[in-house]
Scaffold this motif. Sequence first.
Motif, PDB file in Angstrom:
ATOM      1  N   ARG A  13      20.406  -4.611  -2.249  1.00 29.56           N
ATOM      2  CA  ARG A  13      20.667  -5.763  -3.122  1.00 29.56           C
ATOM      3  C   ARG A  13      20.118  -7.054  -2.536  1.00 29.56           C
ATOM      4  NH1 ARG A  13      26.873  -4.104  -4.226  1.00 29.56           N
ATOM      5  NH2 ARG A  13      26.761  -4.076  -1.968  1.00 29.56           N
TER       6      ARG A  13
ATOM      7  N   VAL B 179      23.345  10.381   5.483  1.00 27.26           N
ATOM      8  CA  VAL B 179      23.736  10.245   4.073  1.00 27.26           C
ATOM      9  C   VAL B 179      24.450  11.489   3.581  1.00 27.26           C
ATOM     10  CG1 VAL B 179      22.054   8.520   3.404  1.00 27.26           C
ATOM     11  CG2 VAL B 179      21.411  10.930   3.353  1.00 27.26           C
TER      12      VAL B 179
ATOM     13  N   GLU C 261      38.034   3.079   7.602  1.00 27.99           N
ATOM     14  CA  GLU C 261      38.028   3.404   9.030  1.00 27.99           C
ATOM     15  C   GLU C 261      39.070   2.546   9.744  1.00 27.99           C
ATOM     16  OE1 GLU C 261      34.205   2.846  10.817  1.00 27.99           O
ATOM     17  OE2 GLU C 261      34.604   4.264  12.436  1.00 27.99           O
TER      18      GLU C 261
ATOM     19  N   SER D  87      23.838  -0.163  -2.850  1.00 27.68           N
ATOM     20  CA  SER D  87      24.470  -1.160  -1.984  1.00 27.68           C
ATOM     21  C   SER D  87      23.479  -1.742  -0.977  1.00 27.68           C
ATOM     22  CB  SER D  87      25.643  -0.529  -1.239  1.00 27.68           C
ATOM     23  OG  SER D  87      26.656  -0.200  -2.149  1.00 27.68           O
ATOM     24  N   ASP D  88      22.602  -0.891  -0.481  1.00 30.77           N
ATOM     25  CA  ASP D  88      21.735  -1.287   0.617  1.00 30.77           C
ATOM     26  C   ASP D  88      20.614  -2.246   0.244  1.00 30.77           C
ATOM     27  OD1 ASP D  88      22.406  -0.548   3.062  1.00 30.77           O
ATOM     28  OD2 ASP D  88      21.016   1.126   3.237  1.00 30.77           O
TER      29      ASP D  88
ATOM     30  N   GLY E 286      27.508  12.598   5.089  1.00 33.89           N
ATOM     31  CA  GLY E 286      28.868  12.670   5.610  1.00 33.89           C
ATOM     32  C   GLY E 286      29.041  12.482   7.100  1.00 33.89           C
TER      33      GLY E 286
ATOM     34  N   ASN F 117      24.633  -3.634   5.721  1.00 30.32           N
ATOM     35  CA  ASN F 117      25.359  -4.031   4.530  1.00 30.32           C
ATOM     36  C   ASN F 117      26.373  -5.137   4.828  1.00 30.32           C
ATOM     37  OD1 ASN F 117      25.669  -3.553   1.722  1.00 30.32           O
ATOM     38  ND2 ASN F 117      27.650  -2.642   2.170  1.00 30.32           N
TER      39      ASN F 117
ATOM     40  N   LEU G 254      33.813   1.811   3.342  1.00 30.83           N
ATOM     41  CA  LEU G 254      33.832   2.789   4.426  1.00 30.83           C
ATOM     42  C   LEU G 254      34.396   2.153   5.700  1.00 30.83           C
ATOM     43  CD1 LEU G 254      32.964   5.727   4.230  1.00 30.83           C
ATOM     44  CD2 LEU G 254      30.832   5.126   5.325  1.00 30.83           C
ATOM     45  N   ASP G 255      34.022   0.899   5.953  1.00 34.56           N
ATOM     46  CA  ASP G 255      34.555   0.208   7.130  1.00 34.56           C
ATOM     47  C   ASP G 255      36.057  -0.011   6.998  1.00 34.56           C
ATOM     48  OD1 ASP G 255      31.988   0.023   8.087  1.00 34.56           O
ATOM     49  OD2 ASP G 255      31.637  -1.915   7.154  1.00 34.56           O
TER      50      ASP G 255
ATOM     51  N   LYS H  27      23.250   1.606   8.381  1.00 33.81           N
ATOM     52  CA  LYS H  27      23.381   1.180   6.981  1.00 33.81           C
ATOM     53  C   LYS H  27      24.655   0.371   6.793  1.00 33.81           C
ATOM     54  CE  LYS H  27      21.449   3.801   3.612  1.00 33.81           C
ATOM     55  NZ  LYS H  27      21.461   4.921   2.654  1.00 33.81           N
ATOM     56  N   GLY H  28      25.718   0.778   7.477  1.00 33.57           N
ATOM     57  CA  GLY H  28      26.964   0.021   7.404  1.00 33.57           C
ATOM     58  C   GLY H  28      26.777  -1.391   7.928  1.00 33.57           C
TER      59      GLY H  28
ATOM     60  N   PRO I  32      35.974   8.229   8.349  1.00 34.20           N
ATOM     61  CA  PRO I  32      35.022   7.924   7.287  1.00 34.20           C
ATOM     62  C   PRO I  32      33.961   9.019   7.124  1.00 34.20           C
ATOM     63  CG  PRO I  32      34.489   6.676   9.251  1.00 34.20           C
ATOM     64  CD  PRO I  32      35.742   7.450   9.573  1.00 34.20           C
ATOM     65  N   VAL I  33      33.633   9.315   5.892  1.00 34.84           N
ATOM     66  CA  VAL I  33      32.573  10.259   5.567  1.00 34.84           C
ATOM     67  C   VAL I  33      31.681   9.559   4.549  1.00 34.84           C
ATOM     68  CG1 VAL I  33      32.040  12.468   4.500  1.00 34.84           C
ATOM     69  CG2 VAL I  33      34.045  12.265   5.964  1.00 34.84           C
ATOM     70  N   GLY I  34      30.439   9.327   4.913  1.00 41.57           N
ATOM     71  CA  GLY I  34      29.577   8.545   4.023  1.00 41.57           C
ATOM     72  C   GLY I  34      28.570   9.381   3.271  1.00 41.57           C
ATOM     73  N   PHE I  35      28.428   9.111   1.981  1.00 39.50           N
ATOM     74  CA  PHE I  35      27.382   9.764   1.192  1.00 39.50           C
ATOM     75  C   PHE I  35      26.462   8.722   0.588  1.00 39.50           C
ATOM     76  CE2 PHE I  35      30.286  13.263   1.483  1.00 39.50           C
ATOM     77  CZ  PHE I  35      29.406  14.328   1.628  1.00 39.50           C
ATOM     78  N   ASP I  36      25.341   9.210   0.079  1.00 37.63           N
ATOM     79  CA  ASP I  36      24.363   8.307  -0.498  1.00 37.63           C
ATOM     80  C   ASP I  36      24.849   7.738  -1.829  1.00 37.63           C
ATOM     81  OD1 ASP I  36      22.073   7.180   0.316  1.00 37.63           O
ATOM     82  OD2 ASP I  36      20.734   8.584  -0.675  1.00 37.63           O
TER      83      ASP I  36
ATOM     84  N   THR J 153      27.719   5.537   2.094  1.00 37.04           N
ATOM     85  CA  THR J 153      27.214   5.130   3.399  1.00 37.04           C
ATOM     86  C   THR J 153      26.852   3.656   3.382  1.00 37.04           C
ATOM     87  OG1 THR J 153      26.219   7.300   3.510  1.00 37.04           O
ATOM     88  CG2 THR J 153      25.563   5.744   5.204  1.00 37.04           C
ATOM     89  N   GLY J 154      27.339   2.924   4.369  1.00 34.20           N
ATOM     90  CA  GLY J 154      26.959   1.529   4.481  1.00 34.20           C
ATOM     91  C   GLY J 154      27.753   0.580   3.614  1.00 34.20           C
ATOM     92  N   SER J 155      28.854   1.054   3.002  1.00 31.61           N
ATOM     93  CA  SER J 155      29.613   0.145   2.151  1.00 31.61           C
ATOM     94  C   SER J 155      30.774  -0.469   2.927  1.00 31.61           C
ATOM     95  CB  SER J 155      30.145   0.883   0.925  1.00 31.61           C
ATOM     96  OG  SER J 155      31.026   1.899   1.335  1.00 31.61           O
ATOM     97  N   THR J 156      31.253  -1.601   2.437  1.00 35.67           N
ATOM     98  CA  THR J 156      32.415  -2.242   3.034  1.00 35.67           C
ATOM     99  C   THR J 156      33.618  -1.311   2.954  1.00 35.67           C
ATOM    100  OG1 THR J 156      31.517  -4.114   1.824  1.00 35.67           O
ATOM    101  CG2 THR J 156      33.459  -4.518   3.129  1.00 35.67           C
TER     102      THR J 156
END
Lengths: 294, 229
Positions: free
Chosen positions: A112, B176, A183, A109-110, B178, B191, A179-180, B187-188, A189-193, A174-177
């Motif tokens: 692109r 990364v 939230e 995602s990061d 959690g 993006n 996740l937002d 990163k959020g 939210p819990v973000g993974f790679d 992590t860092g994706s729409t």
Amino acid sequence: MRFTRTKAVIATAGLALSLAACGNAGEETDGPDVEAAENAADNFDDGTRMKELADAGTIKIGVKYDQPGLGFKDAASDTPTGFDVEMAKQLAASLGITGDDIEWVETISDNREPFLEDGTVDLVLASYSITDERRQVVGQAGPYLVTGQQLLVAADSDIESVDDVKGEEVCSVTGSTSLDNIEAEGAKPVGFDTYSECVEKVLDGTVSAMSTDGTILAGYAAQNEGELKVVGDQFSEERIGVGYSIDRPEMCQWIVDTITDAYDSGAYEEAFNATLGPSGVEVPELPEMDACES
Amino acid sequence: MNAVLDNFDLVLRAFGYTVFLFLVSAVISVALGTLLAAMRVGPVKVLRMFGTGYVTLVRNTPLVMIFLFFQLGAGKIFDALRFTWVDIHIGPFDFTSFFSAAVASLSLYTAAFVCEAIRAGVNAVPLGQAEAARAIGLPFSGVMSQVVLPQAFRASVPPIASTLIALLKNTSVAGVFGVIEAVGRMKGFTNDYADQRWGIFLAFAIGYVLLVEIISLVSTLIERRWKVA
């Protein structure tokens, strides 16, 4: 000596079996054959990126490698599979480029936008949702698929809709729409790679649910049949499009035309059935695509 | 920069997690590191070997692997190591299994480096000090706590500060795994606001610089105050 040899045979047999298992899993998602157009370069005006690519006979396309059904590549196979990948093949085919001549590049995602900006890839088809912010820096044509965020939970979970995850831990990348959005819905939210780590956490019960586009979740549910299920209505609208360099606006109309042709010829449906079909999702109608500015 | 300014509460909360990760891990790793250092310089051979073994093993393992172990492996071996029993909520902050696993990874990793920093400090204490302490009848624990460690800590302040600065920056790995700390939030943002990547990156980088500056200021203060005349 004999004993070790027996063990070696057993080990080899086991390895062969597990490899065979992988092979089977791969075959299910292998897409239909796509025929490349002949003398494709003649169809494009001089100076366009399409002409350059058709002349070069090769194209670099960024796809995801960790989304079963959309863009996925397991360690054992050489090429990725999935709906995004099939659409990419259609685009390449219209330039006279066969699947073998596509250079696949893994994107997350990061990276692109940076990949499109610096020319690492010519196109991005990586469950790439169209947003106004992204259109400031890259070109986005489409959408060729509209999906929405849903929840993936353990098969025995009580969670039925997004209302049930308020205050619960929900993972995504992590860092994706996604996740937002989760939230904003009141979940933690819990973000993974990667999505696979997130799925692992749903499977072992550490988090209540995973959330992202329904199409991606369907792929994982199909992969872990009986253990995971997709629940709830879609609570966001993601318009999945094709990313291209903003410096090459002429590519937009070509992408829109090629995808429309693929839909009309039935190739779209065929690609969908071969990739996302097994998860039980109906073939959607082609969404109305945004007009290209030129 | 609008993305950062408009969502400043999110930025603050993200750095809040970074600071919490740092503080909790710093306390645990300094305590654990001191214990390990005492083991390594102590008279009991088994403990010496354990201390040496621990430092060798952990110091040679990349932090990400330790994180991976605690996120995906440890819970399968010991159920308690899933940390699902941790469920603390303070204001907008949630300290749950992911935070705990991150603290465990960071603390166990940093402790090995703290141990070596303190051991260097112990070596800087003249041998006569320990001999004199033993001569007046202090047991090993007394020699260490009354005479050697207080002096060793003074000599160890700069290397421990460096280790803690590294710890602060290492908290970013939790992003990364959690915990939506500063890097996770960055990163959020990058993006969502692809058009403002540079500003976002710069803002978060400045945040880290500020935090590191605070640590080095505190360390300089302590160093001055503790200076042996």
